[in-house]
Design an enzyme around this catalytic site. Structure first.
Site, short mmCIF file in Angstrom:
data_model
loop_
_atom_site.label_atom_id
_atom_site.label_comp_id
_atom_site.label_asym_id
_atom_site.label_seq_id
_atom_site.Cartn_x
_atom_site.Cartn_y
_atom_site.Cartn_z
N GLN A 20 -62.42 -88.82 -8.15
CA GLN A 20 -61.07 -89.20 -7.76
C GLN A 20 -60.50 -90.16 -8.79
O GLN A 20 -61.14 -91.16 -9.12
CB GLN A 20 -61.15 -89.89 -6.40
CG GLN A 20 -59.83 -90.05 -5.75
CD GLN A 20 -59.95 -90.28 -4.26
OE1 GLN A 20 -61.02 -90.16 -3.67
NE2 GLN A 20 -58.85 -90.63 -3.63
N VAL A 26 -60.41 -84.42 -7.83
CA VAL A 26 -60.96 -83.29 -8.56
C VAL A 26 -62.06 -82.63 -7.72
O VAL A 26 -62.97 -83.31 -7.24
CB VAL A 26 -61.55 -83.74 -9.93
CG1 VAL A 26 -62.03 -82.53 -10.72
CG2 VAL A 26 -60.51 -84.51 -10.73
N LYS A 41 -58.01 -79.89 -10.22
CA LYS A 41 -57.44 -81.22 -10.10
C LYS A 41 -56.18 -81.10 -9.25
O LYS A 41 -55.26 -80.37 -9.60
CB LYS A 41 -57.11 -81.71 -11.51
CG LYS A 41 -56.59 -83.10 -11.55
CD LYS A 41 -56.50 -83.55 -12.99
CE LYS A 41 -57.06 -84.93 -13.12
NZ LYS A 41 -57.38 -85.35 -14.44
N ASP A 134 -56.66 -92.97 -24.26
CA ASP A 134 -57.39 -93.57 -23.16
C ASP A 134 -58.82 -93.05 -23.14
O ASP A 134 -59.34 -92.67 -22.10
CB ASP A 134 -56.68 -93.28 -21.83
CG ASP A 134 -57.22 -94.17 -20.70
OD1 ASP A 134 -57.52 -95.35 -20.97
OD2 ASP A 134 -57.36 -93.67 -19.58
P1 AMP Z 1 -60.28 -87.70 -13.47
O1 AMP Z 1 -59.27 -87.95 -12.39
O2 AMP Z 1 -59.90 -86.59 -14.38
O3 AMP Z 1 -60.70 -88.96 -14.19
O4 AMP Z 1 -61.59 -87.16 -12.72
C1 AMP Z 1 -62.35 -87.96 -11.87
C2 AMP Z 1 -63.82 -87.56 -12.00
O5 AMP Z 1 -64.00 -86.19 -11.58
C3 AMP Z 1 -64.38 -87.61 -13.41
O6 AMP Z 1 -64.79 -88.87 -13.78
C4 AMP Z 1 -65.53 -86.62 -13.34
O7 AMP Z 1 -66.67 -87.22 -12.79
C5 AMP Z 1 -65.01 -85.57 -12.37
N1 AMP Z 1 -64.40 -84.45 -13.11
C6 AMP Z 1 -63.14 -84.39 -13.58
N2 AMP Z 1 -62.89 -83.23 -14.19
C7 AMP Z 1 -64.04 -82.52 -14.12
C8 AMP Z 1 -64.43 -81.23 -14.61
N3 AMP Z 1 -63.57 -80.44 -15.25
N4 AMP Z 1 -65.70 -80.82 -14.38
C9 AMP Z 1 -66.56 -81.63 -13.72
N5 AMP Z 1 -66.25 -82.86 -13.25
C10 AMP Z 1 -65.02 -83.30 -13.44
#
Ligand code: AMP
Length: 443
Positions: A20, A26, A41, A134
């Site tokens: 999240q 996600v 997402k 970032d």
């Molecule tokens: P984000 O909001 O994109 O930072 O996603 C939150 C977390 O979800 C990340 O820190 C990952 O642990 C997991 N995550 C995001 N995108 C992916 C992906 N494409 N495949 C696997 N895990 C993901």
């Protein structure tokens, strides 16, 4: 919250929550056509609007479209309902790179491999004018082969807007990876700022701890600004030299990605991998302006979830997003909307739309002709020497109970057409039209 097991637009079955972020959740999901894993997402449109992030969302979509590299998570498709946007992204099975560090620092060869992949991804993105801004541990994921995948290209804009003051960076995460010139808000070169963050990441991989750390935020800023860090005794001379050139507080003399590629420590065992990406991001290509409002065979459509998206036929998500009240992404399709074009949606069947249009034609004393392919022509008989006004109205089915009508003047006087739209058509359709586009021309 998306329910585990629920199916999105007959295409993707939701699995567990992976993570999240500030603006999104996600999920793991399965592509029902191929059985392949994907990550979805989910972004709340309301949140985007509330935080004024409309532009950034558009930006993210177009940025992700630009970047196709083996070490950057690929955006496969964008779907939308009236309330949510779904980014279908390549799934990184290996999870976060930094969870590996929980077991301790990495051996030099391993750290170098990830650093090589990171620099390759960053350099590629920079070559396309895209800067991450970032880079931090949460954005570094691994695929099933243990290869690095950089996530969230484009999302940096979201982070930036929520942290107008870089002091607030702690709200979103740590400033430990941020270049000094970014923290001092002097205006900065995105490429050089990304290189700095890569240096911090390399340091952490090799050391198992941050180069700049302090409980007091001001002291932390000072350390970053002066590049005050100490290498552990196991760092080789070569890597110390490279780090010194990367963690240089002066961006003008900081090493570039091109020079990093030439560095002897970096080059050891380097196998550039510009092989093919897993599959074509066909639907993403639909944001190209010339296709965005065209009819696309493989496009997806969406309306309110409770309408269950019975059978999407002609529309892609961008069409729907752009037509959804309050979140107009039509800027992505710049050049598509002629000043004289208007589009509106009807939440009703084709036959009831036809009869409404016939009523309108009668009121306007125009003749109505039905042509093939859902095209209607409204024509006014010739008066004097003036060219008769003729309006084309094209009907597109999204679902059997949800239609889009595109209307344009095919010939005649533009002012007369505008007057009809404003004074007759708009009031007549007031209660039945869902969403208007191009209405600024009618105000
Ligand atoms: P984000 O909001 O994109 O930072 O996603 C939150 C977390 O979800 C990340 O820190 C990952 O642990 C997991 N995550 C995001 N995108 C992916 C992906 N494409 N495949 C696997 N895990 C993901």
């Amino acid at each position: 919250m998306e329910k585990r097991g629920s199916v999105l637009m007959q295409k993707y079955q939701f699995g567990k929550l992976l993570g999240q972020g500030n603006f999104a959740k996600v999920y793991h999901a399965r592509d029902l056509r191929t059985g392949e894993s994907v990550a979805i997402k989910v972004i709340d449109k309301e949140k985007i609007l509330k935080f004024g992030l409309e532009d950034q969302t558009k930006r993210e979509i177009s940025i992700m479209k630009l970047v196709k590299h083996p070490n950057v998570l690929q955006l496969y498709e964008v779907l939308a309902t009236k309330t949510k946007i779904y980014f279908i992204i390549e799934y990184a099975k290996g999870g976060e790179l930094f969870s590996r560090l929980a077991k301790g620092r990495l051996p030099e060869d391993k750290a170098r491999k990830y650093f090589q992949q990171l620099i390759s991804a960053i350099d590629f993105c920079h070559s396309r004018g895209v800067y991450h801004r970032d880079l931090k541990p949460e954005n570094l994921l691994l695929d099933e082969n243990g290869d690095l995948k950089v996530a969230d290209f484009g999302l940096s804009a979201l982070v930036e807007s929520c942290c107008h003051d870089s002091m607030l960076h702690t709200v979103c995460g740590t400033p430990a990876y941020v270049a000094p010139e970014v923290l001092s808000r002097k205006g900065y070169d995105g490429a050089k700022a990304d290189v700095w963050s890569c240096g911090v990441i390399l340091f952490v991989l090799l050391a198992g701890h941050l180069p700049f750390n302090d409980l007091n935020l001001m002291s932390l800023y000072r350390k970053i600004g002066r590049a005050e860090y100490r290498c552990p005794n196991w760092f080789s001379v070569e890597v110390r030299r490279l780090l010194a050139r990367i963690l240089n507080p002066n961006p003008d003399t900081r090493i570039s990605t091109a020079k990093i590629f030439g560095n002897s420590w970096f080059r050891k065992g380097f196998k550039p991998k510009f092989g093919q990406v897993k599959r074509e991001a066909t639907n993403v290509a639909l944001v190209d302006s010339d296709q965005a409002f065209g009819l696309c065979e493989n496009a997806s459509a969406a309306v309110e979830a409770d309408q269950a998206l019975i059978k999407p036929t002609h529309f892609n998500a961008f069409d729907i997003i752009s037509l959804s009240a309050g979140l107009d992404l039509s800027g992505l399709f710049a050049g598509n909307v002629e000043p004289e074009d208007i589009k509106f949606t009807f939440m009703s069947s084709a036959s009831s739309i036809m009869s409404t249009m016939e009523d309108i034609a009668r009121v306007l004393r125009m003749e109505i002709f039905k042509k093939d392919g859902g095209l209607l022509k409204l024509e006014r008989s010739r008066e004097g020497r003036k060219e008769p006004l003729s309006i084309d109205a094209e009907l597109f089915e999204v679902t059997p109970s949800f239609h889009l009508v595109e209307m344009r003047k095919s010939c005649g006087d533009a002012l007369e057409y505008q007057k009809i739209l404003k004074e007759d058509l708009r009031p007549a359709l007031k209660d039945i039209v869902g969403v208007w586009q191009g209405e600024q021309h009618l105000q």
